[in-house]
Design a protein around this motif. Sequence first.
Motif, PDB file in Angstrom:
ATOM      1  N   LYS A 116       0.815  -1.211   0.000  1.00  0.00           N
ATOM      2  CA  LYS A 116       0.000   0.000   0.000  1.00  0.00           C
ATOM      3  C   LYS A 116       0.846   1.257   0.000  1.00  0.00           C
ATOM      4  CE  LYS A 116      -3.664  -2.370   2.598  1.00  0.00           C
ATOM      5  NZ  LYS A 116      -4.400  -2.421   3.889  1.00  0.00           N
ATOM      6  N   THR A 117       2.119   1.131   0.434  1.00  0.00           N
ATOM      7  CA  THR A 117       3.008   2.282   0.454  1.00  0.00           C
ATOM      8  C   THR A 117       3.201   2.857  -0.938  1.00  0.00           C
ATOM      9  OG1 THR A 117       4.171   1.277   2.322  1.00  0.00           O
ATOM     10  CG2 THR A 117       5.286   3.081   1.209  1.00  0.00           C
ATOM     11  N   VAL A 118       3.162   1.985  -1.945  1.00  0.00           N
ATOM     12  CA  VAL A 118       3.331   2.450  -3.320  1.00  0.00           C
ATOM     13  C   VAL A 118       2.256   3.465  -3.682  1.00  0.00           C
ATOM     14  CG1 VAL A 118       3.381   1.719  -5.730  1.00  0.00           C
ATOM     15  CG2 VAL A 118       4.427   0.286  -3.984  1.00  0.00           C
ATOM     16  N   MET A 119       1.040   3.216  -3.242  1.00  0.00           N
ATOM     17  CA  MET A 119      -0.061   4.123  -3.561  1.00  0.00           C
ATOM     18  C   MET A 119      -0.029   5.383  -2.706  1.00  0.00           C
ATOM     19  SD  MET A 119      -1.162   2.273  -5.900  1.00  0.00           S
ATOM     20  CE  MET A 119      -2.423   3.446  -6.386  1.00  0.00           C
ATOM     21  N   ARG A 120       0.611   5.300  -1.527  1.00  0.00           N
ATOM     22  CA  ARG A 120       0.623   6.449  -0.628  1.00  0.00           C
ATOM     23  C   ARG A 120       1.799   7.389  -0.870  1.00  0.00           C
ATOM     24  NH1 ARG A 120      -0.859   2.597   3.643  1.00  0.00           N
ATOM     25  NH2 ARG A 120       1.336   2.577   4.253  1.00  0.00           N
ATOM     26  N   THR A 121       2.797   6.955  -1.642  1.00  0.00           N
ATOM     27  CA  THR A 121       3.972   7.794  -1.847  1.00  0.00           C
ATOM     28  C   THR A 121       3.613   9.010  -2.681  1.00  0.00           C
ATOM     29  OG1 THR A 121       4.554   6.367  -3.710  1.00  0.00           O
ATOM     30  CG2 THR A 121       5.665   5.951  -1.631  1.00  0.00           C
ATOM     31  N   GLY A 122       4.410  10.063  -2.523  1.00  0.00           N
ATOM     32  CA  GLY A 122       4.135  11.310  -3.203  1.00  0.00           C
ATOM     33  C   GLY A 122       4.581  11.307  -4.648  1.00  0.00           C
ATOM     34  N   ALA A 123       4.328  12.422  -5.311  1.00  0.00           N
ATOM     35  CA  ALA A 123       4.655  12.545  -6.733  1.00  0.00           C
ATOM     36  C   ALA A 123       6.161  12.479  -6.961  1.00  0.00           C
ATOM     37  CB  ALA A 123       4.101  13.867  -7.264  1.00  0.00           C
ATOM     38  N   LYS A 124       6.949  12.965  -5.994  1.00  0.00           N
ATOM     39  CA  LYS A 124       8.402  12.954  -6.152  1.00  0.00           C
ATOM     40  C   LYS A 124       8.921  11.523  -6.252  1.00  0.00           C
ATOM     41  CE  LYS A 124      10.663  15.832  -3.573  1.00  0.00           C
ATOM     42  NZ  LYS A 124      11.340  16.444  -2.398  1.00  0.00           N
ATOM     43  N   SER A 174      16.278   9.444   7.662  1.00  0.00           N
ATOM     44  CA  SER A 174      16.516  10.784   7.144  1.00  0.00           C
ATOM     45  C   SER A 174      15.604  11.051   5.947  1.00  0.00           C
ATOM     46  CB  SER A 174      17.981  10.930   6.722  1.00  0.00           C
ATOM     47  OG  SER A 174      18.270  10.057   5.650  1.00  0.00           O
ATOM     48  N   GLU A 175      15.571  12.301   5.536  1.00  0.00           N
ATOM     49  CA  GLU A 175      14.737  12.660   4.380  1.00  0.00           C
ATOM     50  C   GLU A 175      15.196  11.911   3.135  1.00  0.00           C
ATOM     51  OE1 GLU A 175      13.166  16.692   2.049  1.00  0.00           O
ATOM     52  OE2 GLU A 175      14.672  16.824   3.636  1.00  0.00           O
ATOM     53  N   ALA A 231      19.205   8.264 -14.880  1.00  0.00           N
ATOM     54  CA  ALA A 231      17.745   8.149 -14.795  1.00  0.00           C
ATOM     55  C   ALA A 231      17.229   8.508 -13.412  1.00  0.00           C
ATOM     56  CB  ALA A 231      17.319   6.726 -15.149  1.00  0.00           C
ATOM     57  N   ILE A 232      18.072   8.439 -12.401  1.00  0.00           N
ATOM     58  CA  ILE A 232      17.660   8.814 -11.043  1.00  0.00           C
ATOM     59  C   ILE A 232      18.036  10.261 -10.744  1.00  0.00           C
ATOM     60  CG2 ILE A 232      17.938   8.282  -8.588  1.00  0.00           C
ATOM     61  CD1 ILE A 232      18.692   5.401  -9.510  1.00  0.00           C
ATOM     62  N   PHE A 233      19.253  10.646 -11.122  1.00  0.00           N
ATOM     63  CA  PHE A 233      19.731  11.997 -10.819  1.00  0.00           C
ATOM     64  C   PHE A 233      18.904  13.065 -11.531  1.00  0.00           C
ATOM     65  CE2 PHE A 233      22.549  15.630 -11.606  1.00  0.00           C
ATOM     66  CZ  PHE A 233      22.981  15.903 -10.310  1.00  0.00           C
ATOM     67  N   GLY A 234      18.571  12.823 -12.808  1.00  0.00           N
ATOM     68  CA  GLY A 234      17.809  13.814 -13.563  1.00  0.00           C
ATOM     69  C   GLY A 234      16.445  14.109 -12.969  1.00  0.00           C
ATOM     70  N   PRO A 235      15.583  13.100 -12.763  1.00  0.00           N
ATOM     71  CA  PRO A 235      14.288  13.373 -12.137  1.00  0.00           C
ATOM     72  C   PRO A 235      14.401  13.941 -10.725  1.00  0.00           C
ATOM     73  CG  PRO A 235      14.265  11.229 -13.210  1.00  0.00           C
ATOM     74  CD  PRO A 235      15.677  11.710 -13.259  1.00  0.00           C
ATOM     75  N   MET A 276      14.931  17.539 -11.102  1.00  0.00           N
ATOM     76  CA  MET A 276      13.674  18.167 -11.531  1.00  0.00           C
ATOM     77  C   MET A 276      12.705  18.319 -10.367  1.00  0.00           C
ATOM     78  SD  MET A 276      13.083  16.214 -15.178  1.00  0.00           S
ATOM     79  CE  MET A 276      11.437  16.896 -15.333  1.00  0.00           C
ATOM     80  N   CYS A 277      12.793  17.406  -9.416  1.00  0.00           N
ATOM     81  CA  CYS A 277      11.931  17.475  -8.222  1.00  0.00           C
ATOM     82  C   CYS A 277      12.538  18.339  -7.125  1.00  0.00           C
ATOM     83  CB  CYS A 277      11.673  16.075  -7.693  1.00  0.00           C
ATOM     84  SG  CYS A 277      10.721  15.031  -8.806  1.00  0.00           S
ATOM     85  N   LYS A 278      13.582  19.104  -7.471  1.00  0.00           N
ATOM     86  CA  LYS A 278      14.213  20.077  -6.573  1.00  0.00           C
ATOM     87  C   LYS A 278      14.886  19.423  -5.373  1.00  0.00           C
ATOM     88  CE  LYS A 278      11.043  23.783  -7.902  1.00  0.00           C
ATOM     89  NZ  LYS A 278      10.067  24.810  -7.437  1.00  0.00           N
ATOM     90  N   VAL A 279      15.441  18.224  -5.579  1.00  0.00           N
ATOM     91  CA  VAL A 279      16.292  17.610  -4.567  1.00  0.00           C
ATOM     92  C   VAL A 279      17.668  18.250  -4.674  1.00  0.00           C
ATOM     93  CG1 VAL A 279      17.327  15.439  -3.787  1.00  0.00           C
ATOM     94  CG2 VAL A 279      15.001  15.460  -4.686  1.00  0.00           C
ATOM     95  N   PRO A 280      18.317  18.622  -3.555  1.00  0.00           N
ATOM     96  CA  PRO A 280      19.659  19.217  -3.636  1.00  0.00           C
ATOM     97  C   PRO A 280      20.637  18.332  -4.404  1.00  0.00           C
ATOM     98  CG  PRO A 280      18.776  19.434  -1.416  1.00  0.00           C
ATOM     99  CD  PRO A 280      17.805  18.595  -2.187  1.00  0.00           C
ATOM    100  N   VAL A 281      21.639  18.954  -5.009  1.00  0.00           N
ATOM    101  CA  VAL A 281      22.543  18.250  -5.926  1.00  0.00           C
ATOM    102  C   VAL A 281      23.225  17.076  -5.234  1.00  0.00           C
ATOM    103  CG1 VAL A 281      24.594  18.469  -7.375  1.00  0.00           C
ATOM    104  CG2 VAL A 281      22.931  20.333  -7.278  1.00  0.00           C
ATOM    105  N   LYS A 282      23.811  17.320  -4.059  1.00  0.00           N
ATOM    106  CA  LYS A 282      24.512  16.241  -3.351  1.00  0.00           C
ATOM    107  C   LYS A 282      23.554  15.127  -2.945  1.00  0.00           C
ATOM    108  CE  LYS A 282      28.589  18.565  -1.480  1.00  0.00           C
ATOM    109  NZ  LYS A 282      29.362  18.854  -0.246  1.00  0.00           N
ATOM    110  N   ASP A 283      22.364  15.504  -2.511  1.00  0.00           N
ATOM    111  CA  ASP A 283      21.377  14.491  -2.124  1.00  0.00           C
ATOM    112  C   ASP A 283      20.904  13.702  -3.334  1.00  0.00           C
ATOM    113  OD1 ASP A 283      21.733  15.599   0.303  1.00  0.00           O
ATOM    114  OD2 ASP A 283      19.665  16.224   0.629  1.00  0.00           O
TER     115      ASP A 283
END
Length: 788
Positions: A137-145, A207-208, A380-384, A387-394
């Motif tokens: 069910k977590t799959v359906m509850r996760t956010g757009a990011k 952590s986040e 494929a992970i770094f680009g999106p 785009m979702c405004k995750v900091p560069v290092k993160d």
Amino acid sequence: MDDGESPPAVNFGQRRELPGNLTDDFCEIDIPLHSAGAWDIDGARSFLHYVLPRLQLQLAVIFLLTQSLHLLLRRFHMPRIFSELLAGIILGPTVLGQIPNFRKTLFPQEGDVYIDLLGKIGFIFFIFLSGVKMDPKTVMRTGAKAWTIGVVAAAFPVSIGLGFAAIAEKVIHRYRWPTCRSIVGIQNLFAFPVIASMLVDLKIMNSELGRLALASGLISDFFSGLALSSLSLYIIGKYSFAKALGAQTVFLTIGLVLLIIFIGQPVSQWIIRKTPEGKPVTRVHIILMSLVVLVVVLLTDNVGLHYQYGPFLLGLVVPDGPPLGSTLVDRLETLISGLFTPLMITYCGMKVNLVEIYDLNFTAWIWCIVALFLGLKLLAIFGPAMMCKVPVKDAAALAIIMSTQGVVQMSFYYSNFVNQTFDGETFSMLNTIVLIQAAASHLIVKLLYDDSRMYTGYQKRDIQHTPPNSELRVVSCAHRIDDVLAVRKVFEASFPTKESPLSIYALHLVELVGRASPLLIDHQLGQKSSNVTRTQKMIEVLYAYEQEYMGLVSVQQFTSISLTKFMHCDICTLAFDKSASLIILPFHKKWNHQGKLMLDSSVLRLINTSVLENAPCSVSILVDRHKIRRMSPLSSVYSVGLAFFGGTDDREALAYARRMTKSPDVHLTVVRFVPWDLYAGISQWDAVLDAEILKDMRMQGAHQDNIIYKEERVRDGAETALLIRAMEESFDLIIVGRRHSDNMPQLLGLGEWNDLPELGPVGDMLAASDINKPVSVLVVQHQIVKKK
């Protein structure tokens, strides 16, 4: 050659005899299982000739080497899988196998079947438990990011991989095509158990970044698993002796999935109904579920799928958390993750041969394929993520975490090695890549991401710098209902007003059992905890307090379901997000109404210590003795004492005590312990700040009858201890600072007897187990501010 001549006989080598006694009806094989030991009169055989003693010695050697390497390499931040795989390489033909007769004596080929079997059983239950810990069910509850990152990460490499396989077939020899396709399919795989294990090793699960990696990894695992299954069926349909086999496999796979869902889920629900509320599942039901796992493995293997899919799907069907999921994890986790699964990793390492490599051309192709698809996955992970405004290092750390390889990929490599899709060289190269990638990913993420930096900042978040006529924000933590009752008494003494309201962020801490993903439940959004009974009682206590002080107090309640070693992350994150000035933690010891110690939790103590080290604001630990029976009659006055020695923590404690004096029902007594040499053991700047806050305190006391200030001159820690013990008789609550200067004369000698460093020397005295007075203690630590 003449036509009448028969062709010359071809010598295929000498005919080998089958082991055992072969007759027309059956074959008997004598497998020496147990050694006679000292009773072996003939002494013709070494004990290594017998299966069971040899297996025991093999296990002892494997785990001794594995643990020794891990103890050595963990200082360099190497993960456990690195030590386990390296141990296998050392025991294999690459290193010790070069010694004559080493492998023939200790690891003969006929004995491999037993280690192989134990490792596979371990991996089967490891995958099953990984499914149990996951909540679909977590799959359906996760956010757009998480959805954006997870779907793109799974789809982009797969789409490139299909085109790459078609191009590679024109360059690579035909008999290498199945190998190439299998490598491409496995490289596109995202394994949620590997991601979760890495986050635990790095201690960033809560952590986040950890939460985003778990959510995105779960989605990527789902879609990449579907893609790998489709690719497997495509290979079967293309290269099988009959293409109809592919359709048959699809039909049987659908039947297996329906069987697991419509039988496994009702069985799980039946076991839960049979289990009394609050009780763990019985041993019989655990054995029943283990048998079901083995039956599902048998069915999965026979329908033509990789044997890990069945147990994983069954694990997803089993409800996570108590009672069934948590009990399964509690009973099986240690044996499986600590013994059997590492055995499979080491066994794979023992098959690695880096000495004998013949086809250097295809070996180079293997490295190129892996490097290409690793780069595609990272992109494929770094680009999106960007785009979702995750900091560069993160974003970079997230890409590395989700792209890492582990035991799941190794199981696919080994299966292809067994069915001869991979030869020895290919298998050796791929396992070497796992070894290198596991080490590199941990080191790089350690360099890129420091979770402690998000909790410590330059902004002052304490009580001293919070204006008296402004909102005070406090994070209150509770493990039990007693913790909530105790902290409510402190909140009542804080006397919220319209000019100085109190905002409480209550965090109820629940240990994560039977799940892989931690949860932070916000009860303001209508979310509910799985542990409803205990959490609801704590919620009701603070809700009643909010109703009593309507308009003066606001309470927001949360529940953290997490591993105990990561609970401090949720506490610090909540305090940081809510800009809290103070965190109140419950003490790890509890007393009953007779003053006898009834709880001493080392786990809670570790949580408190971690919060003290990482908190973004001031922290206090509440030592609660409200249960102890009073010898004197109850008074309407709440008597608070403060022991002041000097320093930043004592000033923070005094700032909180001054807020309490707004209540006419709170009487505050400030006792300043003064050395004979007035400024001994304290810096000049601290002396100036102490004098300033004490001057304000005395001026306030001149206008309020509920404030008493007095000074006590002491020579050393012994005189201080006598006065502190006398304060126990006079107050309901004593507030003290945690840290003091090491050369302070008033505390001379007390540090040597400090058993609880998290409370400091004074708090340690007041938290002694032999105190049977109903006096509570609040030990305060001022915010640790990093210098720019």
